[in-house]
Design an enzyme around this catalytic site. Structure first.
Site: not given
Length: 259
Positions: A91, A152, A165, A167, A198
């Site tokens: 995560n 994502s 991000y 990539a 989120i």
């Protein structure tokens, strides 16, 4: 659906904040013994103590996912505490947003730096690789297990100002599919979660106008909560998902179809 993870040992990287914190709580509420891996010891110990006060079996293990020695030490500490590992939730993630090239009046005035690019790659992509490679031998000792990676929705459609991000999150999908093929025969499933926007500390740093625009484009009409994503992680870590392998589950309120 009652998810029972009793006797399962779960690792949640980046478990001291936001989605990771909610996921640690959700897994523990389902009976898992949970190791929160995070860099920030003070916060990690505080979160572990808070969850333990709720009667949940949660410990903090200091770990920097960008450093192999730190990850391997965290594996050793987790196994020493709980006897093994069954579930890995990759995560941990960071952002360092900037346009690839910033242009004003026809002239280049700036852009993403190498440090901004490399930092995000190190945590979001290489960190997933390093943690997974270190944990898989422990899953094999238990006869199999579950790996769930954080991607994502921006990996599917891109996002302004997030070259680094996007990539990493696209790369996570690719690694997830490779590992699902490699490890599936070993009774290890590998899947990915692709959250939308989120309500966490990370999105709180985004401009209000950008968040309002994303909410307006989301058919559900709201930002997601960390618990929304935690529930998806918990499902994919459970026996209910035993035949799901190599999948990418979007948890975005319909954002992908709404844009």
């Amino acid at each position: 659906m009652h998810i029972d993870l009793t006797q399962r040992v779960a690792v949640v990287t980046g478990g001291a904040n936001g989605i990771g914190r909610a996921t640690a709580r959700r897994l523990a509420q389902s009976g898992a013994r949970v190791a929160i891996w995070d860099r920030v010891a003070a916060l990690g110990n505080s979160v572990a103590a808070e969850l333990a006060s709720e009667g949940l079996e949660v410990v903090f293990v200091e770990a920097d996912v960008t450093q192999r020695d730190s990850v391997e030490a965290a594996v050793t500490a987790t196994v020493a505490r709980f006897g093994g590992i069954d579930i890995l939730i990759n995560n941990a993630g960071v952002t360092r947003d900037a346009q690839l090239v910033k242009i004003k009046d026809g002239a280049v005035t700036g852009g993403m730096t190498d440090d901004e690019f490399d930092t995000v790659i190190a945590v979001n992509l290489k960190g997933v690789y390093t943690c997974t490679q270190a944990v898989v031998p422990e899953l094999l000792k238990r006869g199999g297990g579950r790996i769930v990676n954080a991607s994502s929705v921006v990996a599917l459609n891109g996002n302004f100002g997030q070259t680094n991000y996007v990539a990493t999150k696209a790369g996570v999908i690719g690694m997830t599919q490779v590992w699902a093929r490699e490890l599936g025969k070993r009774n290890i499933t590998v899947n990915a979660i692709a959250p939308g926007f989120i309500a966490t500390e990370m999105t709180a740093r985004m401009p209000a106008s950008a968040l309002e625009a994303m909410q307006a484009h989301t058919p559900a009409g709201r930002l997601g909560s960390p618990e929304d994503v935690a529930n998806a992680y918990c499902f994919l870590a459970s026996e209910f998902a035993a035949y799901i392998n190599g999948a990418v589950l979007t948890v975005d309120g319909g954002l992908v179809i709404g844009t």
